[in-house]
Each structure stands twice: as C-alpha cells, then as structure tokens.
Scaffold this active site. Sequence first.
Site, short mmCIF file in Angstrom:
data_model
loop_
_atom_site.label_atom_id
_atom_site.label_comp_id
_atom_site.label_asym_id
_atom_site.label_seq_id
_atom_site.Cartn_x
_atom_site.Cartn_y
_atom_site.Cartn_z
N ASP A 153 0.86 -1.19 0.00
CA ASP A 153 0.00 0.00 0.00
C ASP A 153 0.89 1.24 0.00
O ASP A 153 1.19 1.80 1.06
CB ASP A 153 -0.90 0.02 1.24
N ARG B 44 3.86 2.64 3.00
CA ARG B 44 4.60 1.58 3.68
C ARG B 44 6.11 1.80 3.66
O ARG B 44 6.78 1.62 4.65
CB ARG B 44 4.27 0.23 3.03
N ARG C 207 -6.42 10.59 1.75
CA ARG C 207 -6.09 9.51 0.82
C ARG C 207 -6.89 9.67 -0.48
O ARG C 207 -6.53 9.09 -1.51
CB ARG C 207 -6.40 8.16 1.44
N LYS D 8 -9.02 1.66 -5.67
CA LYS D 8 -9.76 1.19 -4.49
C LYS D 8 -10.55 2.35 -3.88
O LYS D 8 -10.23 3.51 -4.14
CB LYS D 8 -8.81 0.57 -3.47
N HIS D 9 -11.56 2.07 -3.06
CA HIS D 9 -12.08 0.80 -2.59
C HIS D 9 -13.49 0.69 -3.16
O HIS D 9 -14.39 1.38 -2.69
CB HIS D 9 -12.16 0.76 -1.07
N HIS E 114 -12.15 -0.92 8.97
CA HIS E 114 -11.18 -1.65 9.77
C HIS E 114 -11.77 -2.03 11.13
O HIS E 114 -11.15 -2.75 11.91
CB HIS E 114 -9.91 -0.83 9.97
N ASP F 153 -10.22 -6.33 -0.23
CA ASP F 153 -9.52 -5.60 0.82
C ASP F 153 -9.06 -6.65 1.83
O ASP F 153 -9.39 -7.84 1.71
CB ASP F 153 -10.46 -4.57 1.45
#
Length: 576
Positions: A170, A178, A238, A268-269, A281, A353
Amino acid sequence: MGRVPISPRRAGVAVAALTALLASGCAGEGQLPAPVLSGAAPTASPTAAAPTADDPAGRAAALAGALGDEDLVGQVLMPYAYGSSATTVTPGSAAGNQALAGVDTPAEMIAKYRLGGLILVGFSADDPTSGNQSTTNVDNPAQVKKLTTGLREAAGKLAAGPAPFLVGTDQEYGVVTRITDGVTALPSALAAGAADDPARTEAAWKAAGTELAAMGVNLDFAPVADVLATRSTVIGSRSFGADPKRAAAQVAGAVQGLQSAGVAASVKHFPGHGLSAADSHQEVPVVAQPRAELDSVAFPPFRAGIDAGAMAVMSAHLDVTAVDPGTPATFSRKLLTDVLRGELGFQGVVITDGMNMPPAKRYPPGEAAVKALLAGNDLILMTPNVGQAYDGLLAALRDGSLPRERLVTAVTRVLTMKFRLADRPTPAMTTLDSAPHRAAAAELAAAAVTQLRGKCGAAVSGPVSVTTSDGRDKTRAALTAALTAAGVRVVSKGGTRVHLVGYGDGPKDLAAGAAVTVAMDTPYVLEKATSPTLLATYSSSRASMTALAAVLAGKAKPTGRSPVPLTGLPATSCAS
C-alpha cells in the site's frame, strides 16, 4: 509517455474466451489443453499453439490449463508474512508465521501454499489502516529489494513460476505509505486534487512506480478512487477530493503513471469508501445513498481508472443498500460481477480488501475465501489464516461448491496481469529519491498549496517561529530548514507564528495566537481557526514543506484550490 499495453477491458475478452475453452475440456488440434481435474499436472498437447510473449492472455490461459488443483488455489492467495527476509527470520517472526501459516519463513509459506503473491506491510506515523497491519516487512529500500528477490526465488520453483510473482504494498503516499525511508515522498492524493493537474500527477506517480519497480514491487494498492463525499477520517487525504470529475482525472493520471513504470495499479475501494464516514477496519460501513448517487458520485473515478487501463480494482467491505443490502461488497456478486464487470466493463483482477479486517472475519477463513471468489474477486488479500483459506478453497473446488470454471477464470486473470508485467527491465536502485523524481514531487506539491484566508501570496514578516500540535517535531524541523533556505529568519519563540496541524488534529490543536495556520491533511479544521492567514498543503512531505516555505517567503503564489468544500471558507482566497 509509454504505457503498459492492453487495457483490462480488451484483455478480458481474450481471457474470457480462452477460459471458456479451457473449462469446456476441449483439447483438439489448435486448442489449449483443458484444466486438470486432479492434483497432477497434465502433459501439454503437442499440437497446442504456443502463445507468444506479446500475448499475455494466451500465455495465462495456457499456464492455467497446466496447473493442478493445489497450484490453482495458491495463485488466488496473497497473504502477508512475518519477517524482513525471505529465508532468515527472528524467533518472533517465525512464531508469527507459524500461527498464520504453519511455517517459519515467507519462502516456506510460498512453497507450501503455491502462493501467487505476497503483500508487504508496515506502519507509518498517522495511519488509519494500522488496525490490520500486524507486522512490518519494510525497513529500507536495500532490505526491501533483498526481500523481494528472495520471494521471487522461492516462487520461481513453483509450477506457476514462469509468471512473475506478485509483490504488492500500500504505497498511497501521505498517511498510508509503507516504504518511507530512502524513496521520493509524493504529496498526498488530496494535495494532487488541490493542484488539479493530471499531467503533474501522472509524472509524479511514474517516478513513484519506477522506484517501486526498482525495489521489486510490481503491484501497488493505489490510487484511492474514493470520492470524499463525507468527512471520513479513514479515507480523508487519501482521496483526491469531493468532486467526482476532478477526482476521476487524478485517478487516471496516477494509474497511467504507475503502469507506465511497470507497476500494476489497483484502484480502491470499490464501490466507494468515501460515501461513508465509518471505518471498515472496525465495522461494516453502510453506504445508504441511492443508486443514482452511486452512478454520479462514487463510480466516475473507478470508470476513469478502468478506462486508463488499471489492471486491478480492490473491493471494499461496504454494505451498499441500494444494490445488495446487508451483504458487504466483498461478498456481493451483484456489485462485483453485475455492476463492476457487467456495467462498468472491468475485466482485470478484482482483489479483496484485507480479509483480516472484522467485516470479513464474520466467516471462517476458508468460507470467506470461497464466498469472495464466488462474488467475483480473483485474489484473496491478507487472509487471517493461510492454511485454513487454502484448505477451504481446495475442498470447495473438489466438492464442486467452488466451480472449477470460476477458479480457472480467476487464475487466468491473475496470470494475465503477471504476464503483462513480465519482461520489463528493472530500474536501477539509483533512481530512488533521484533529482528528477524529487522535482516531479516538488512540482505537484507546489501546485497544491492553497490560501484560504489572507492576502494572496504575501510574504510573512520576519522573524518567524514555527509551532505544531504534539508529535510533529520532524515536520517542524523540515519547515524550519526550508524557511531558512528560502531566506526567512526562524526563531525559537516570538516573531510571526506559523502553526501546523495535521492528521487527526481538531480545534483543540489550533493556536489562538498564530498569525498563520497551515493544514497538512484534510483542511476541515481550518473552519475553526482564527488566524488572519490560512493555508493548506494537505501533506507533510518534504516537498510540501519546501513548497509552503516558498509561499511564506513570498517567492511563490499559492495556486491550489481546496478539493473539498469548507464551511465559511472559499476554495481559495486568491483571485484566478
């Protein structure tokens, strides 16, 4: 600018035709061999036409037809693993891999489960996705390169070895990034939305893709195509913004940039996480908007990404009541097969996901993987237990509850993507954080800076002091250095106060006495700020702080426009 050839829409026609041929069991003259009905690999027909290197779909169909049950199942799994090396791990990482997959190392995981890919995971300071990041694989570019090389060496021994192993991560830039050290840091997606210049976005994301490819990463779970229709903190900066048309242009630019560098983009998403402020999440967000609003607001950026040639789309754990109430999109055939494939025309790889997120863990790992495939996903990401997911898929294949044709179709799509990425020259590691890449990031960051209150582009009167909300010492130091380089005298206290706020900050983090307040994430907090000058960079990257310093020094005009509506504030206080 070069492109990775063949759009998923066009490639999908060949994939569908070849997959249908395979599933039919025909293997006559000039035809590809039928898929294996047992665990053993077949003997290839001597009369089968050999697909050429410029025919990824043909190569994929031929390879899928030669794979046994175990290898077919492994190709649709993309878990994470513990450890910063493929073959040598700490006792703690070995214990993590044992719990996850019954092995000690990532290489052993690949071998045991015939994996099609692996996702690299990690943490960043302000990360709304931290809940499903159980470990980290990324320390620095040299380590990542060594890790990806080791993973590919392990995968090269598999029956599917001729197809490049998928290594994904990601790398969205901004709060979800990351690999942070030693790479060019792009400004956030919201900053790109404020700049509203798709060509600059494409150039910056091409630089980013080149660096990922150099490190051995060939799949980026980006860009985020969610329209920020709500004040979602899990999506936030994002997203490219609240305007579907502007966001769509940005998504297309990012896709083209990444894929021109040989890295597959996964938009995404789907069908649009920005339509709910809830966090998947933690729970299943409900998207309650009517279907017409999905068509006009949520879908345009996904359409743009598909039309730009995106090789993958990531599905989301969202309950979309207008299409399939009560069923998360991850498990919804209506959304993934009927809408995404049937209506939007996407024929590439659909990726779930993280299946270790609570909405997906309502089912055991094996059952969840089967349900996700039946809905239309082709790749199962981050299962909470690799062995259970693998065994569940294999059992369902053999008892018929997972039709062989569905699995072969999924594997053929995955392999097609892999072959489209094959035979690309690997960029040198010296491209990382190189001057041309930093310049591309700097241009995008400079075009994003937005003035929302105060005299447009007026230089601050020196000396200047820089303050921040708690925990942003590194960012304060970066702006201080950039201001000094721009000729502004910076003092520790007093003078003209410039106050920085970022991800997660609210009204309590504002400074009443600040002459200038700057939002380095979503700009909503500026609605409560009393400073006579308000600016937004939407990002705390080095490039964004340098761009901010140029504006504060009076050496550059803030030409950005807020990509989200703000109560009581204009999109810009600078006249066009």
